[in-house]
Each structure stands twice: as structure tokens, then as C-alpha cells.
Design an enzyme around this catalytic site. Structure first.
Site, mmCIF file in Angstrom:
data_model
loop_
_atom_site.group_PDB
_atom_site.id
_atom_site.type_symbol
_atom_site.label_atom_id
_atom_site.label_comp_id
_atom_site.label_asym_id
_atom_site.label_seq_id
_atom_site.Cartn_x
_atom_site.Cartn_y
_atom_site.Cartn_z
ATOM 1 N N GLU A 364 0.799 -1.230 0.000
ATOM 2 C CA GLU A 364 0.000 0.000 0.000
ATOM 3 C C GLU A 364 0.832 1.282 0.000
ATOM 4 O OE1 GLU A 364 -3.828 -1.564 2.552
ATOM 5 O OE2 GLU A 364 -2.028 -1.031 3.661
HETATM 6 C C1 TNX Z 1 -4.398 -3.936 4.896
HETATM 7 S S1 TNX Z 1 -2.658 -6.140 4.394
HETATM 8 C C2 TNX Z 1 -3.109 -3.676 5.322
HETATM 9 C C3 TNX Z 1 -2.874 -3.250 6.711
HETATM 10 C C4 TNX Z 1 -4.146 -3.066 7.465
HETATM 11 C C5 TNX Z 1 -5.118 -4.167 7.128
HETATM 12 C C6 TNX Z 1 -6.403 -4.102 7.917
HETATM 13 C C7 TNX Z 1 -1.661 -5.176 4.197
HETATM 14 C C8 TNX Z 1 -0.494 -5.745 3.606
HETATM 15 N N1 TNX Z 1 -1.967 -3.943 4.582
HETATM 16 O O1 TNX Z 1 -2.086 -2.089 6.755
HETATM 17 O O2 TNX Z 1 -3.830 -3.075 8.826
HETATM 18 O O3 TNX Z 1 -5.420 -4.120 5.760
HETATM 19 O O4 TNX Z 1 -7.187 -5.242 7.696
#
Ligand code: TNX
Length: 549
Positions: A364
Site C-alpha cells: 500500500e
Molecule cells: C491492509 S494487508 C493492510 C494493513 C491493514 C489491514 C487491515 C496489508 C499488507 N496492509 O495495513 O492493517 O489491511 O485489515
């Protein structure tokens, strides 16, 4: 034995067990457990032949994950005060023996003194022998063979992990109250038979996010105890994010001192000193678990950017962040300082990490330009490799050119994950709709998220990892991992609520390839673990569809 004969004998055994029902678990004491945990050596049912797999409740305890093969004999081994441990000189069993002493030993007030195998054992003394002599290659690094006779117990394994998993099986063959605190009364018995047990996947992990809410040493140890009980062998610690930096870095003390002060919702946060972190790594290692540290980069970095202004392109630190948004922060990709800093951080982390892997996050990074992201990941993975470790990252890192070995963790987008696997990276499966244990079990669940859907225990158990990522060679999938993100999970009780009983379900999928496994049979076996969790004062979710006591 032909399958039909095995089935016939199994049917006879089940009929012989009290009540004959498939959930007549007496923890292998052949129905002679009188209900208060004391056991008499008599009254074993008449069994004409040993029973060969499949293992079923009442046939050989209620072990989770279900062992890959069991041969049931007749009778029982009584754990007596004079029971002695014998360690073969070549056996790397110190950790497993220590775990046996501080679990079963403490609970039952047994000393379980250790004797080396060069001292001839007193034949009158019951022994538990740990040995590697004659352990065949097929046992691998983690497999074990546990042979219980009415006189002694013999554990055969090729290394630390196998001995450790055999001890977890022994614990589960004993009645629930032996999971409790010290001083349980009674004589406890183990069923006679042989377990030969080898895991399906090499990577059986859980991730704990200690950033969004901080969990201290005791909480993390409790989580380690939980996952070790179910033979998971990786603890991935998510150590940095926008909301907090949780590991002391001696060359950049402000990261933990300043970056550790925050968490979601504005609580006081916290961090592990390096000594505390080493303590956790050692505690996990004794239980057969490798700790995989993650520093999430180049996004998810507000806590670091706040703690060290030099990491920002304009030299100005952003405010601390205690909300739950993602994707707004990024390291400054063009600064030399970014990579000098990273080399220091990864260098210290590598020193603290006996395991092979360092996780660099990579998820992300929505505020990092694509070309910058790719450039950064290539530099960061090279830094990890320079410090002698294997770089691991969320699936997005597959967009960069990866030097092998590397591991990608699939969580959301199959195409992105395939881009990494196509380069030859190993793959760990953590698909959010099945293995994100921060998702609620169901709509009325008291705690949790729902963006990836609700996930009950049966969803986890019935999931087929082999079919999860089409187009990726099976051998590249090295295993499964359940992440627990903690934006909404605020206490150890809630950690346990979210992971029990989903961790045991995932653990069985990861360990046992599954021929003959069914949800109904698992649910009956799982239900017998609730008294164990109660004895340990672990919180758990009374998920539906399971015949809880
Ligand atoms: C996605 S999964 C994220 C996290 C969040 C999560 C909450 C991922 C690699 N990144 O930063 O905590 O969703 O469900």
C-alpha cells in the site's frame, strides 16, 4: 493392514469406547478416566489389533493438527513422579525438554529429571527418551515419531523442531486440566501407540501487528504459547507502521523513543528494547518458532518520518498519526540518507534475528510513485541480502526485479502475487478473505473489521490452499500465514478472541494434507480444546457450528 480391515478394527474400537459416539473423547485413557482426571490402569477395551489411520476422536486423543499417521495399540503409559527424561547425546532436544518440564512437568508436579544416555537407565523407572538415532530422512526437519508403550515413551526426530512438536502432541494427549497451573492431582495416562507426523507446509505462520496497538513482552509470549500449541513455526512481528515504531535501534534511538510514543486512538504505545526483543526470539525458538521481523517500507512510515526529520525530502517532520488510514506516507526515495538509515536499521535487525528472513513490508505505498517504488524495493531487498538475510515482502514487491531467494506474501491481488512468483520467489499465502483474523467471524461479532468479508472457523478449515493461487507452481507455495492487524484489536483478550479457534483450524490445514479430514470431525475434536483454553485462561470465541462442551 488393508483399509477395510483398519476400518473394521476402528469401528470395533469406537464401539468399545464409552458410548461409542465419535465424540467420546477420553483423551486416550480408554474410557477408564473416571471423570475427575484420575485414571485407573485397568478397564481398557478389548482391541484385537492395532488401529491404523485415520485418526478419529476417541481413537487416539484429540490432537490438533491431526497427525498424519497414527497406529493405536492397547493400554496406556502412566506418568509417574519418577518418570525420567533420557536425552541421546546427538539429539538437539534441550528446548523440547525444557518445554515439557515447564508445561506438563509443572502442571503435574513432576520433576522430569534429565539423564544422558551414557548412564544405563534403571529398568524400573519409566523413561521418555529423545533420540535421533535411526531417524529417517523422510521425517525432514520438523517431523517426529512418537512411540508410546506401557513402559516408556520414545521420541525420534532429526532436529529441534521435530522434538518440540512431539512434546506438543504429548501435551494434547493428556486431559485438559494438565494445561492448567501447577499441582494437578491424579495419575495421568497416555494411550499406547505410535504417531508418525510430518507437516504439509514448511511455513506455518501467524503475524501480530504490534504497531497499531502495542503488545508487550508478556502478551507476545502468550501469543507464542498459543501458536506453538498448534505447531505453527513462524511468528511475523509487524514492528513499524504509521502509528508506531516498536523496536529499539541503537544507532537511531529516536525511532523507538519518539516513534514508539503513539498508537491508534492516542494510547501511550511502547517499544521493545533490544534485550526484550532477544528474550522474545529466544522464547519463541525454544518452542520451535522463528521470529520474522517486519519494518514496513517505503509507505506505512509516518512514525519514522515523525521521529527523524532527515528522512523527509523537505527536512520537516510530519505530525504523529493515530488514525487508521493507510497509504499516505512515504520515505524520501531520492535521498542518500534514506539508504544509509535503512542499512543501519536492517543491520541491527539482522543481528537480532537468528532466522533467515527480514520482511520489508512494501504494501500500500500509494503515495510513492511507481518508478520510485520499484527503485526503492530493489535497493531495500539488496540491503537485506547484504546483511545475510532473505528479503520478504507483501505481494507488491513482485513489481520490482527480485534477486533470489526472496519471499512474497500474497494478501490481496493474485496478479501481483503471480508477478513475484513468475520471477521464482517463494510464496506465502495470506489471502485476506480467509486468513485475515482481524476480520469478524460474523456480522454480530464484537470485535473486528469487515472489509475482506466475515470469516468463520469453518471458512478457514474448508479452504483449499492448493487451489488458492492458480498459475503458481505448487512447490513455490511454501506455506500459510494468518495476519492479525490490530487497528481494532486492543488487548490480549481480543487477540485470543480473534485467533481462537481460527488458529487451530488454519494450523490443521497447514499441517495435514487432508485426505479424510472433514469439518464435522474437526469441529468435534476442536470442541474438546475449549477446556484446555479455559485451564490456561485464554479467551476464545464460541463460534457457531461447533459442539462446545
Ligand atoms: C491492509 S494487508 C493492510 C494493513 C491493514 C489491514 C487491515 C496489508 C499488507 N496492509 O495495513 O492493517 O489491511 O485489515
Amino acid at each position: 493392514m488393508a483399509p477395510a480391515v483398519a476400518a473394521f478394527v476402528l469401528a470395533g474400537l469406537l464401539a468399545a469406547c464409552a458410548g461409542g459416539s465419535s465424540s467420546s473423547g477420553s483423551n486416550g485413557t480408554d474410557g477408564s478416566d473416571d471423570g475427575d482426571g484420575s485414571t485407573q490402569a485397568t478397564a481398557a477395551p478389548v482391541i484385537l489389533e492395532p488401529v491404523v489411520e485415520p485418526v478419529r476422536p476417541g481413537s487416539f486423543g484429540q490432537v490438533i493438527p491431526e497427525p498424519t499417521s497414527v497406529t493405536r495399540g492397547q493400554g496406556q503409559f502412566l506418568l509417574r513422579p519418577e518418570t525420567t527424561v533420557v536425552m541421546d547425546a546427538g539429539a538437539e532436544a534441550d528446548g523440547a525438554v525444557a518445554v515439557l518440564q515447564r508445561t506438563v512437568g509443572e502442571s503435574l508436579d513432576l520433576e522430569l529429571a534429565v539423564q544422558r544416555d551414557d548412564v544405563p537407565p534403571d529398568p524400573a523407572v519409566p523413561t521418555i527418551t529423545f533420540t535421533s538415532v535411526g531417524a529417517d530422512v523422510d521425517l525432514g526437519r520438523e517431523g517426529y515419531e512418537l512411540t508410546i508403550s506401557d513402559e516408556d515413551i520414545r521420541i525420534l526426530a532429526r532436529g529441534r523442531a521435530g522434538f518440540g512438536w512431539a512434546v506438543q502432541t504429548i501435551r494434547q494427549l493428556l486431559p485438559a486440566e494438565t494445561f492448567g497451573p501447577t499441582g494437578q492431582d491424579g495419575t495421568y495416562a497416555l494411550p499406547v501407540g505410535t504417531v508418525r507426523d510430518v507437516p504439509r507446509y514448511a511455513w506455518r505462520g501467524a503475524m501480530l501487528d504490534v504497531t497499531r496497538h502495542f503488545y508487550g513482552v508478556d502478551d507476545v509470549k502468550a501469543f507464542i504459547d498459543e501458536i506453538a500449541t498448534y505447531k505453527l513455526n513462524r511468528l511475523h512481528l509487524h514492528l513499524s507502521d504509521d502509528q508506531g515504531w516498536r523496536i529499539e535501534i541503537l544507532s537511531h534511538p529516536e525511532l523507538a523513543v519518539i516513534g514508539g510514543r503513539t498508537q491508534v486512538g492516542g494510547g501511550e504505545g511502547g517499544f521493545f528494547t533490544q534485550d526484550q526483543y532477544r528474550e522474545l526470539v529466544a522464547y519463541a525458538a525454544e518452542l520451535g518458532i522463528v521470529v520474522v521481523p517486519e519494518i514496513d517500507l517505503p509507505g506505512h512510515t509516518n512514525a519514522a518520518l515523525n521521529a527523524d526529520p532527515q528522512l523527509n525530502c523537505d527536512g520537516i517532520a510530519p505530525d504523529p498519526y493515530t488514525g487508521t488510514q493507510v497509504g499516505f506516507s512515504s520515505l524520501c526515495i531520492d535521498l542518500d540518507y534514506t539508504y544509509e538509515w535503512l542499512d543501519d536499521v536492517i543491520g541491527e535487525l539482522a543481528e537480532l534475528t537468528p532466522g533467515d528472513w527480514i520482511h520489508i513490508g512494501g504494501d500500500e505505498s500509494h503515495s510513492t510513485a511507481h518508478a520510485d517504488y520499484v527503485h526503492f524495493v530493489e535497493k531495500a531487498t539488496a540491503i537485506v541480502a547484504d546483511h545475510g538475510k532473505i528479503p520478504m515482502g507483501w505481494e507488491e514487491i513482485g513489481q520490482a526485479d527480485l534477486e533470489l531467494p526472496a519471499v512474497i506474501q500474497h494478501w490481496s491481488n493474485a496478479d501481483t502475487a503471480r508477478a513475484g512468483s513468475a520471477q521464482g520467489a517463494d510464496v506465502v499465502l495470506s489471502p485476506a478473505p480467509v486468513l485475515y483474523f482481524d476480520m469478524k467471524y460474523r456480522a454480530d461479532g464484537p470485535v473486528g473489521n469487515k472489509w475482506a468479508g466475515y470469516t468463520d472457523t469453518r471458512d478457514v478449515y474448508d479452504w483449499d490452499p492448493a487451489a488458492a493461487l492458480s498459475g503458481v507452481d505448487g512447490y513455490q507455495v511454501i506455506g500459510l500465514e494468518a495476519p492479525l492487524w490490530t487497528e481494532l484489536v486492543t488487548t490480549l483478550d481480543e487477540v485470543q478472541l480473534m485467533t481462537l479457534p481460527r488458529i487451530p483450524a488454519m494450523a490443521e490445514v497447514a499441517w495435514n494434507p487432508g485426505e479424510g479430514r472433514t469439518w464435522d470431525e474437526f469441529a468435534a475434536r476442536l470442541a474438546t480444546h475449549a477446556p484446555r483454553w479455559d485451564a490456561l485462561e485464554w479467551t476464545w470465541t464460541r463460534d457457531t457450528g461447533i459442539p462446545w462442551p
